[in-house]
Scaffold this motif. Structure first.
Motif, PDB file in Angstrom:
ATOM      1  N   GLY A 107      -9.903 -71.317  97.822  1.00  0.00           N
ATOM      2  CA  GLY A 107      -8.924 -72.348  97.508  1.00  0.00           C
ATOM      3  C   GLY A 107      -8.675 -73.296  98.657  1.00  0.00           C
ATOM      4  O   GLY A 107      -8.669 -74.521  98.486  1.00  0.00           O
ATOM      5  N   LEU A 154      -4.441 -73.917  93.027  1.00  0.00           N
ATOM      6  CA  LEU A 154      -4.043 -74.053  91.625  1.00  0.00           C
ATOM      7  C   LEU A 154      -3.030 -75.180  91.445  1.00  0.00           C
ATOM      8  O   LEU A 154      -3.114 -75.963  90.489  1.00  0.00           O
ATOM      9  N   PHE A 159      -4.605 -78.943  92.249  1.00  0.00           N
ATOM     10  CA  PHE A 159      -5.493 -79.503  91.228  1.00  0.00           C
ATOM     11  C   PHE A 159      -4.898 -79.447  89.813  1.00  0.00           C
ATOM     12  O   PHE A 159      -5.570 -79.858  88.857  1.00  0.00           O
ATOM     13  N   LEU A 160      -3.670 -78.956  89.682  1.00  0.00           N
ATOM     14  CA  LEU A 160      -3.056 -78.865  88.359  1.00  0.00           C
ATOM     15  C   LEU A 160      -2.960 -80.214  87.642  1.00  0.00           C
ATOM     16  O   LEU A 160      -3.280 -80.297  86.448  1.00  0.00           O
ATOM     17  N   ASN A 205      -4.893 -82.804  87.771  1.00  0.00           N
ATOM     18  CA  ASN A 205      -6.223 -83.142  87.273  1.00  0.00           C
ATOM     19  C   ASN A 205      -6.604 -82.292  86.064  1.00  0.00           C
ATOM     20  O   ASN A 205      -7.215 -82.787  85.108  1.00  0.00           O
ATOM     21  N   CYS A 206      -6.203 -81.025  86.107  1.00  0.00           N
ATOM     22  CA  CYS A 206      -6.526 -80.128  84.993  1.00  0.00           C
ATOM     23  C   CYS A 206      -5.734 -80.491  83.741  1.00  0.00           C
ATOM     24  O   CYS A 206      -6.272 -80.434  82.622  1.00  0.00           O
ATOM     25  N   TYR A 240      -7.352 -83.390  82.203  1.00  0.00           N
ATOM     26  CA  TYR A 240      -8.578 -82.973  81.513  1.00  0.00           C
ATOM     27  C   TYR A 240      -8.243 -82.402  80.139  1.00  0.00           C
ATOM     28  O   TYR A 240      -8.949 -82.683  79.154  1.00  0.00           O
ATOM     29  N   LEU A 282      -6.795 -73.945  80.052  1.00  0.00           N
ATOM     30  CA  LEU A 282      -6.515 -74.351  81.426  1.00  0.00           C
ATOM     31  C   LEU A 282      -7.572 -73.817  82.384  1.00  0.00           C
ATOM     32  O   LEU A 282      -7.974 -74.500  83.333  1.00  0.00           O
ATOM     33  N   VAL A 283      -8.049 -72.592  82.128  1.00  0.00           N
ATOM     34  CA  VAL A 283      -9.109 -72.015  82.965  1.00  0.00           C
ATOM     35  C   VAL A 283     -10.367 -72.879  82.882  1.00  0.00           C
ATOM     36  O   VAL A 283     -11.034 -73.143  83.896  1.00  0.00           O
ATOM     37  N   TYR A 323      -9.879 -76.024  84.998  1.00  0.00           N
ATOM     38  CA  TYR A 323     -10.094 -75.789  86.427  1.00  0.00           C
ATOM     39  C   TYR A 323     -11.589 -75.712  86.743  1.00  0.00           C
ATOM     40  O   TYR A 323     -12.062 -76.275  87.741  1.00  0.00           O
ATOM     41  N   ILE A 341     -13.078 -79.187  86.612  1.00  0.00           N
ATOM     42  CA  ILE A 341     -12.639 -80.004  87.751  1.00  0.00           C
ATOM     43  C   ILE A 341     -13.401 -79.614  89.015  1.00  0.00           C
ATOM     44  O   ILE A 341     -13.879 -80.473  89.772  1.00  0.00           O
ATOM     45  N   VAL A 342     -13.538 -78.312  89.242  1.00  0.00           N
ATOM     46  CA  VAL A 342     -14.277 -77.838  90.418  1.00  0.00           C
ATOM     47  C   VAL A 342     -15.727 -78.297  90.330  1.00  0.00           C
ATOM     48  O   VAL A 342     -16.305 -78.798  91.313  1.00  0.00           O
TER      49      VAL A 342
END
Length: 339
Positions: free
Chosen positions: A37, A306, A309-310, A312-313, A316, A325-326, A329, A332-333
Motif C-alpha cells: 500500500g 484503501l 484510492f477510494l 477513484n474506485c 469506477y 469495490l474489490v 480497486y 485502478i491498480v
C-alpha cells in the motif's frame, strides 16, 4: 569478573511456541500488505510528477506518510526477529547488535514520522474545509516548514537513543528498551537481574514519553479535526437544505462532503492501529494477548492505500454499474501500472 547470561527465553512474550508462530506470521502478512500500500501510493504520486502533472500538499504529505510507514513496515514488522541478535533466543533471530540497533532506530523514526504526517493530513483537510484555504495557500504558507519540522522531530527522537545504546530486542522486535540480563559473579550460584546494555533510565523514559505523547497528540488532534470538519459540513448541509442553494456553492459543498468522508476514514485507520495499542497499554493487557494489536499496527500503510484510492474506485463503480469495490480497486491498480 562479571558473567552475563541472557534472560530472553524464547516464548516469554507470547506464552508458547505456537503463539509466537501465529503472531510472527500474522505480522509479516500485515506488514507485506502495508508495504504494498505504501509503495503504491508513492509510485502513483511520483509517476504524476514525472509525467509533469501538478501535485498538491495533500499528495505530497501522503508521499511522506507512506515513506515513513514503508520504513516502519519493512524494517520493523516484516524483518521482525530476523535482525534481532541470535543469542536473544527469538524465533528466526539471525542478526547482531548492529542490525538490532538499526531496526530500533528505524522503528522509532518511522513511528514518529508517520504519526506526525498523519496529523499533517488532518491539519491540511481542516484548513481546506473549515477555514476556507486552498491548496496553493497551504503550500505557500505552511507546507515547507511543516515537512521540515516533521523530519527534525522524527530524526532527533530516533537519534538520541542510538548514542545511549537503548535499542535492544523486546518481544521479537528491536525497540526502545534497555537490555536486561542475568548477572553473576562466576564463583557461586547466586544470580540477579541487571541491565547489561542501555543503562540510561532518564533518557529512556524521556524518549518513551515523547513517543507516547506524540501518539496521543495524533489521536486527539485527528479526532478533533474529524469532528470539527464533520459538524461544519453538517451545518452546511442544513443550510443548503434550508435555502436550496444550487450551482457553484452546491458543487463546493459536494466536494467538502467527499473530503469529510476521507478524513473520517483516515482517522478510523489511525484508531484501528494505534488506538488498539493504546487501549492494550491502558488496560495493562499482557503482551501474550496482543494478537489483534500486533496484526493491526502494521496494517496502516494498507489502510492508507484503501482510503487514498477510494474516490477513484467509487468513480469506477459509477462508470461501471454493478462492479464490486474489490474489482474497482483491482482495476485502478492495474490501470496505474499499465499507463
Amino acid at each position: 569478573m562479571i558473567v552475563l547470561r541472557q534472560i530472553f527465553p524464547q516464548f516469554s512474550c507470547f506464552g508458547s511456541a505456537r503463539n509466537e508462530v501465529i503472531v510472527v506470521m500474522i505480522q509479516k502478512v500485515s506488514a507485506s500488505l502495508s508495504i504494498f500500500g505504501s509503495t503504491f501510493i508513492i509510485y502513483d504520486i511520483v509517476k504524476k510528477i514525472r509525467n509533469g502533472k501538478k501535485t498538491d500538499p495533500y499528495q505530497r504529505i501522503m508521499v511522506a506518510l507512506s515513506f515513513f510507514y514503508f520504513i516502519l513496515s519493512f524494517f520493523a514488522f516484516f524483518l521482525g526477529s530476523w535482525v534481532a541478535p541470535k543469542e536473544s533466543g527469538w524465533m528466526w533471530a539471525v542478526g547482531n547488535t548492529a542490525s538490532c540497533t538499526m531496526q530500533g532506530f528505524l522503528l522509532v523514526l518511522g513511528t514518529m514520522g508517520e504519526l506526525t504526517n498523519q496529523t499533517a493530513v488532518s491539519f491540511n483537510i481542516l484548513m481546506l474545509i473549515v477555514f476556507g484555504w486552498n491548496q496553493e495557500k497551504f503550500a505557500k504558507r505552511i507546507e515547507n516548514p511543516l515537512h521540515i519540522a516533521i523530519v527534525v522531530v522524527a530524526l532527533s527522537t530516533a537519534v538520541v537513543p542510538f548514542f545511549f545504546q537503548l535499542y535492544n530486542p523486546a518481544c521479537g522486535i528491536c525497540n526502545l528498551r534497555p537490555r536486561v540480563g542475568m548477572c553473576g559473579n562466576g564463583k557461586d550460584d547466586e544470580v540477579f537481574f541487571c541491565i547489561v546494555r542501555g543503562n540510561h533510565e532518564t533518557v529512556y523514559w524521556a524518549i518513551y514519553w515523547i513517543v507516547v505523547a506524540t501518539k496521543m497528540f495524533a489521536l486527539i488532534f485527528c479526532t478533533i479535526a474529524m469532528l470539527w470538519v464533520y459538524f461544519y459540513v453538517r451545518r452546511q448541509e442544513n443550510k443548503n437544505q434550508r435555502y436550496n442553494f444550487r450551482g457553484h456553492n452546491a458543487n463546493n459543498h459536494k466536494e467538502s462532503m467527499r473530503i469529510r468522508k476521507i478524513l473520517l476514514l483516515y482517522t478510523a485507520s489511525l484508531y484501528l492501529s494505534h488506538g488498539v495499542s493504546v487501549f492494550c497499554l491502558w488496560v495493562k493487557l499482557p503482551t501474550s494477548k496482543w494478537f489483534i494489536a500486533r496484526a493491526l499496527i502494521p496494517m496502516r500503510g494498507f489502510f492508507n492505500f484503501l482510503v487514498y484510492f477510494l474516490p477513484n474506485c467509487l468513480k469506477y463503480q459509477q462508470d461501471h454499474p454493478g462492479a464490486w469495490l474489490v474489482t474497482a480497486y483491482f482495476q485502478i491498480v492495474r490501470s496505474r501500472v499499465d499507463c
